[in-house]
Design a protein around this motif. Structure first.
Motif, mmCIF file in Angstrom:
data_model
loop_
_atom_site.group_PDB
_atom_site.id
_atom_site.type_symbol
_atom_site.label_atom_id
_atom_site.label_comp_id
_atom_site.label_asym_id
_atom_site.label_seq_id
_atom_site.Cartn_x
_atom_site.Cartn_y
_atom_site.Cartn_z
ATOM 1 N N PRO A 209 -0.745 7.044 -18.615
ATOM 2 C CA PRO A 209 0.209 8.164 -18.710
ATOM 3 C C PRO A 209 -0.338 9.486 -18.180
ATOM 4 O O PRO A 209 0.411 10.454 -18.031
ATOM 5 C CB PRO A 209 0.465 8.266 -20.220
ATOM 6 C CG PRO A 209 -0.788 7.749 -20.856
ATOM 7 C CD PRO A 209 -1.303 6.676 -19.935
ATOM 8 N N PHE A 210 -1.631 9.547 -17.860
ATOM 9 C CA PHE A 210 -2.275 10.818 -17.545
ATOM 10 C C PHE A 210 -2.079 11.205 -16.080
ATOM 11 O O PHE A 210 -2.005 10.346 -15.201
ATOM 12 C CB PHE A 210 -3.778 10.728 -17.857
ATOM 13 C CG PHE A 210 -4.069 9.970 -19.117
ATOM 14 C CD1 PHE A 210 -3.613 10.421 -20.341
ATOM 15 C CD2 PHE A 210 -4.774 8.763 -19.077
ATOM 16 C CE1 PHE A 210 -3.868 9.710 -21.504
ATOM 17 C CE2 PHE A 210 -5.034 8.047 -20.228
ATOM 18 C CZ PHE A 210 -4.574 8.520 -21.452
ATOM 19 N N PRO A 211 -2.018 12.508 -15.802
ATOM 20 C CA PRO A 211 -1.871 12.952 -14.405
ATOM 21 C C PRO A 211 -3.126 12.601 -13.587
ATOM 22 O O PRO A 211 -4.253 12.666 -14.075
ATOM 23 C CB PRO A 211 -1.696 14.465 -14.527
ATOM 24 C CG PRO A 211 -2.249 14.820 -15.865
ATOM 25 C CD PRO A 211 -2.001 13.643 -16.745
ATOM 26 N N LYS A 212 -2.883 12.274 -12.338
ATOM 27 C CA LYS A 212 -3.953 11.866 -11.436
ATOM 28 C C LYS A 212 -3.981 12.843 -10.271
ATOM 29 O O LYS A 212 -2.941 13.100 -9.654
ATOM 30 C CB LYS A 212 -3.693 10.439 -10.955
ATOM 31 C CG LYS A 212 -4.827 9.834 -10.130
ATOM 32 C CD LYS A 212 -4.581 8.350 -9.852
ATOM 33 C CE LYS A 212 -3.462 8.145 -8.883
ATOM 34 N NZ LYS A 212 -3.340 6.756 -8.376
ATOM 35 N N ASP B 24 -12.055 9.678 -4.971
ATOM 36 C CA ASP B 24 -12.611 8.596 -4.137
ATOM 37 C C ASP B 24 -12.082 7.229 -4.572
ATOM 38 O O ASP B 24 -12.788 6.230 -4.495
ATOM 39 C CB ASP B 24 -14.139 8.612 -4.196
ATOM 40 C CG ASP B 24 -14.661 8.402 -5.615
ATOM 41 O OD1 ASP B 24 -13.854 8.474 -6.573
ATOM 42 O OD2 ASP B 24 -15.874 8.155 -5.770
ATOM 43 N N GLU B 25 -10.837 7.208 -4.997
ATOM 44 C CA GLU B 25 -10.263 5.991 -5.586
ATOM 45 C C GLU B 25 -10.372 4.777 -4.667
ATOM 46 O O GLU B 25 -10.798 3.700 -5.089
ATOM 47 C CB GLU B 25 -8.792 6.239 -5.946
ATOM 48 C CG GLU B 25 -8.110 5.039 -6.582
ATOM 49 C CD GLU B 25 -6.646 5.305 -6.907
ATOM 50 O OE1 GLU B 25 -5.941 4.346 -7.280
ATOM 51 O OE2 GLU B 25 -6.214 6.481 -6.787
ATOM 52 N N GLU B 26 -9.992 4.927 -3.409
ATOM 53 C CA GLU B 26 -9.988 3.779 -2.498
ATOM 54 C C GLU B 26 -11.403 3.235 -2.305
ATOM 55 O O GLU B 26 -11.636 2.032 -2.349
ATOM 56 C CB GLU B 26 -9.382 4.170 -1.142
ATOM 57 C CG GLU B 26 -7.886 4.454 -1.186
ATOM 58 C CD GLU B 26 -7.563 5.812 -1.792
ATOM 59 O OE1 GLU B 26 -8.478 6.672 -1.890
ATOM 60 O OE2 GLU B 26 -6.398 6.025 -2.177
ATOM 61 N N LEU C 117 -6.291 -2.519 -15.879
ATOM 62 C CA LEU C 117 -5.047 -1.745 -15.807
ATOM 63 C C LEU C 117 -5.077 -0.934 -14.521
ATOM 64 O O LEU C 117 -6.112 -0.353 -14.182
ATOM 65 C CB LEU C 117 -4.943 -0.763 -16.981
ATOM 66 C CG LEU C 117 -4.679 -1.303 -18.380
ATOM 67 C CD1 LEU C 117 -4.864 -0.175 -19.388
ATOM 68 C CD2 LEU C 117 -3.262 -1.843 -18.485
ATOM 69 N N SER C 118 -3.984 -0.867 -13.819
ATOM 70 C CA SER C 118 -3.949 0.015 -12.656
ATOM 71 C C SER C 118 -3.843 1.452 -13.145
ATOM 72 O O SER C 118 -3.334 1.722 -14.244
ATOM 73 C CB SER C 118 -2.751 -0.327 -11.766
ATOM 74 O OG SER C 118 -1.539 0.037 -12.401
ATOM 75 N N THR D 64 -13.045 -4.181 -14.771
ATOM 76 C CA THR D 64 -13.291 -5.567 -15.164
ATOM 77 C C THR D 64 -14.758 -5.788 -15.530
ATOM 78 O O THR D 64 -15.662 -5.176 -14.963
ATOM 79 C CB THR D 64 -12.902 -6.534 -14.030
ATOM 80 O OG1 THR D 64 -13.528 -6.098 -12.818
ATOM 81 C CG2 THR D 64 -11.401 -6.589 -13.851
ATOM 82 N N LEU D 65 -14.954 -6.696 -16.470
ATOM 83 C CA LEU D 65 -16.286 -7.014 -16.964
ATOM 84 C C LEU D 65 -16.508 -8.517 -16.904
ATOM 85 O O LEU D 65 -15.596 -9.296 -16.628
ATOM 86 C CB LEU D 65 -16.444 -6.528 -18.411
ATOM 87 C CG LEU D 65 -16.415 -5.015 -18.653
ATOM 88 C CD1 LEU D 65 -16.413 -4.732 -20.155
ATOM 89 C CD2 LEU D 65 -17.612 -4.331 -18.002
ATOM 90 N N GLY D 66 -17.740 -8.919 -17.205
ATOM 91 C CA GLY D 66 -18.041 -10.338 -17.331
ATOM 92 C C GLY D 66 -17.710 -11.107 -16.072
ATOM 93 O O GLY D 66 -18.020 -10.701 -14.954
#
Length: 797
Positions: free
Chosen positions: A340-343, A322-324, A334-335, A138-140
């Motif tokens: 579509p990419f592997p995480k 370190d997502e959390e 976007l979550s 998020t921005l602004g």
């Protein structure tokens, strides 16, 4: 003449910056000059690079190409210029005299971030802002960690002629979160990003891979997001974390795999990549995306680079170990689950995914986010903008709901009655009827960010630079007036011209139907709002005659000018109508517009547990404060900034006299800000009653304390209205007030208890409270607010 003060003022602005205004006034627009600036001259990558390459086309041979560079990055720029033979580019150092000369005179301006806060877009200049990527984070306004620091970027978007977005998703979020809709004066261009065209250039990929002898190798790009702060221990932790990750990856890459790493310069300088066998840095002499185009796999995390690289249809891996922690205080548009990419979370998972075949489809993603990408994106933009050629570039108007726009100056957002009354107003009026914009300086927005965060979501805000940008002559005259060496009337014409230009610098060509100087103070904003077009309204919250006499903080000539220049002068109570008229010289166009009382919010906040903010200062412990609030002593309270007009000193002395005959009483003084806090504490500590007086400095929610008290005392020498009287009444406290203009009519109308404007009067009033001679006021706040709202709307008729 005080030359020292003049020199000190001028020292804030170096000579090159002062020259900028001279160049604006003296130089014509050069139709054959083009200025390109990428991230304030800190790098030559991305959109600006590809636009610069396009402008080396022979169609632009007659144009001078100026490229902004930060001095410390000059060698890096020269490497890239040499590699790509961009020798038409004339390098100019950011913030130099030459920079400001070109910024003032070049017809065409390209930027991927923002020009600095001195920038004024002149009539005849064409400004094209590309920004630098489709946002994931998020921005602004939606960026909860930096919503108060968006001012200069927002200003650049507002004054730009064209805002480039490669997809509708980005367009919607940028316009909404930088609050550009309805007031932006430029156009939106939906077109591919210049930098992304290289991902569609198959020939260039083959040529560069052959040149670098990469054939037969799997080339991996690792582009992690910067996580540090450049100023904290977290930076060292992040660097050590990165070294650990690189060590493990390097050991597990095969001989046919090479990983190239592109990191923030701060990290790059701290890690020696030459120590690794299979890990290397991105080449300095190649533009980032040109090199990225020849890679086979991209590893990133939360960087928006994947929105671009997806065009290659190569594998993308999100390494989100370190997502959390990373998203603990950050937001996403976007979550990660929607991508579509592997995480992957661990090194084991990352290495396994590197060696797995790609098993996802990105076609829907490309359709949504890359619909407008093309190999000739730069060509389309330059032809359209400079050569005036028609092509399939999609140019749209910035959305506009055609409602009237209202700009309100809030004051500095301090915790005081003016800020409270403004928020009460905004929480009660119809915000659907018009587009409301609050304006405040970036500095004050940062200092009081927790207050700005409480702004109703339907009220937008414009953050502006707080400094003045003046010519040498204007600076001298400003200091001479401020030091009272020359009168305001001698410099009115100079000030009018400079504040008209300041409005242009800060707000561009935005059309506001109504501008409201709600604070009523601050010379700069008084002048600024007086010179807007549209319906100009200035509020008067206090007896300004008394402000001049008692505090000397106002120039009567300035107020006389303002009250006769604005279309309407709004006094917050009839009590100060006549003092305002005396300053104005007549009573024309003076309206009464009472402050609203947000009684529902007061009642809700009073039921909350008492919490001291981290900035709150109290002369006793929290536990002792709680104990005091719950004891049987009778408690008097006053709320008001530590300033001379609040009369705290005489209230304290009166309380001390009362204490001599009754020590089962307490006095609580809550102040927001003011110069007299220390003096107030010294006075308290010198008296016998010191253990029974509580001094509280700065608390965001005083209402749990107010509710626990028995009586409210307004001891002011002069007031505008005395909003705290109404707040105490909402909570059922009996109130007494000195018999002064401001609160007088409100008190008389509602059965209030007025006392002589003296120590003796205040002492007698407190005795009356203890003898049950003072009752709570009887106010119908619903009806009171309805009338106050009608008065506010009447100002905009």
């Amino acid at each position: 003449m005080n030359l020292g003060k003049i020199k000190k003022f001028l020292k804030k602005e170096n000579i090159s910056k002062l020259c900028y205004l001279k160049f604006i006034n003296k130089l014509d627009i050069d139709d054959k000059s083009i200025l390109l600036e990428s991230q304030h001259g800190n790098n030559l990558n991305g959109n600006i690079f590809y636009l610069l390459r396009e402008l080396h086309n022979e169609d632009y041979n007659k144009y001078k190409l100026y490229l902004v560079v930060n001095k410390k990055n000059q060698k890096e720029f020269e490497l890239i210029i040499k590699e790509y033979k961009l020798f038409k580019a004339i390098l100019i150092n950011n913030n130099s005299r030459e920079y400001y000369k070109v910024l003032a005179s070049a017809k065409y301006l390209f930027n991927d971030t923002s020009f600095n806060n001195k920038f004024i877009k002149r009539e005849g200049q064409v400004y094209f802002n590309t920004w630098h990527g489709t946002p994931l984070k998020t921005l602004g306004r939606s960026d909860k960690t930096a919503f108060y620091g968006i001012g200069n970027v927002q200003k650049n978007f507002l004054v730009a002629d064209y805002l480039l977005y490669p997809n509708v998703y980005m367009m919607d979020h940028m316009l909404e979160d930088y609050m550009i809709n309805n007031i932006g004066t430029g156009k939106v261009v939906l077109n591919g990003y210049p930098r992304n065209s290289v991902f569609l250039d198959i020939d260039r990929r083959k040529q560069l891979r052959d040149k670098l002898k990469f054939n037969g190798k799997q080339i991996i790009a690792y582009m992690p997001t910067w996580r540090g702060s450049l100023s904290s221990l977290d930076d060292d932790r992040y660097i050590n974390e990165t070294i650990t990750i690189l060590n493990q990856i390097d050991k597990r890459l095969t001989n046919d795999q090479v990983m190239y790493v592109n990191m923030h310069p701060f990290v790059r300088d701290k890690i020696d990549l030459s120590l690794y066998k299979n890990i290397k840095p991105f080449p300095d002499h190649l533009e980032t995306y040109d090199f990225l185009n020849i890679t086979d796999i991209l590893i990133t995390d939360y960087s928006s680079v994947f929105f671009d690289y997806v065009l290659r249809k190569n594998k993308i891996i999100l390494f989100t170990y370190d997502e959390e922690e990373y998203f603990e205080d950050r937001g996403l548009y976007l979550s990660l689950e929607e991508l579509p990419f592997p995480k992957v979370k661990t090194i084991d998972e990352l290495i396994q995914e590197l060696n797995n075949e790609k098993n996802y489809n990105e076609d829907e993603f490309i359709e949504k986010f890359c619909k407008y990408e093309s190999i000739d994106a730069s060509k389309k933009i330059c032809e359209f903008l400079i050569l005036n050629k028609k092509n399939d570039l999609k140019v749209l108007d910035i959305p506009n709901n055609q409602k009237e726009n209202v700009l309100i100056y809030s004051g500095n957002l301090s915790r005081n009655g003016i800020t409270s009354s403004l928020f009460s107003l905004l929480n009660n009026i119809d915000l659907e009827d018009k587009n409301y914009y609050l304006t405040v300086s970036t500095r004050n927005a940062s200092i009081h960010s927790e207050i700005l965060a409480k702004l109703p979501s339907k009220v937008n805000y414009i953050l502006s630079d707080s400094g003045l940008k003046l010519t040498f002559n204007e600076s001298v005259n400003y200091v001479l007036w401020r030091e009272k060496i020359i009168s305001f009337n001698k410099v009115i014409n100079i000030f009018e011209n400079m504040f008209k230009r300041e409005n242009k610098r800060l707000y561009g060509n935005i059309r506001f139907n109504h501008v409201i100087q709600f604070g009523g103070y601050e010379f700069r904003k008084i002048m600024s709002f007086a010179l807007f077009k549209g319906n100009r309204i200035i509020y008067v919250h206090s007896d300004m005659e008394q402000e001049i006499i008692k505090k000397g903080n106002q120039d009567k000539a300035v107020l006389t000018y303002a009250y006769n220049t604005y279309d309407k002068v709004a006094v917050v109570t009839k009590d100060i109508f006549y003092s305002t008229a005396r300053i104005k010289g007549n009573d024309e166009n003076i309206y009464v517009a009472h402050n609203l009382i947000d009684y529902r919010t007061i009642l809700i906040n009073a039921e909350k547990d008492l919490e001291l903010d981290e900035y709150t200062e109290v002369n006793i412990s929290y536990d002792k404060l709680l104990e005091l609030l719950n004891n049987d002593n009778k408690k008097f309270i006053t709320i008001g900034r530590f300033s001379v007009e609040k009369g705290h000193d005489r209230l304290i002395k009166s309380f001390n006299e009362l204490y001599k005959t009754n020590n089962k009483i307490n006095l609580i003084i809550i102040g927001g800000y003011g110069k007299l806090c220390d003096e107030t504490l010294e006075l308290v500590n010198s008296l016998d009653c010191k253990e029974n007086i509580i001094i509280i400095k700065a608390i965001s929610n005083p209402f749990p304390i107010l509710k626990k008290c028995d009586y409210f005392v307004l001891s002011s020498l002069y007031e505008g209205f005395g909003l705290v009287l109404a707040e105490a009444t909402v909570l059922g406290l009996p109130v007494i007030s000195t018999d002064i203009d401001g609160p007088r009519l409100f008190m008389k109308k509602n059965g209030g208890h007025l006392v002589e404007n003296s120590c003796e009067g205040i002492l007698q009033g407190m005795k009356d409270c203890l003898n049950n001679k003072v009752s709570p006021l009887k106010v119908d706040f619903e009806e009171y607010n309805r009338k106050a709202i009608d008065e506010f709307y009447n100002l905009m008729k």
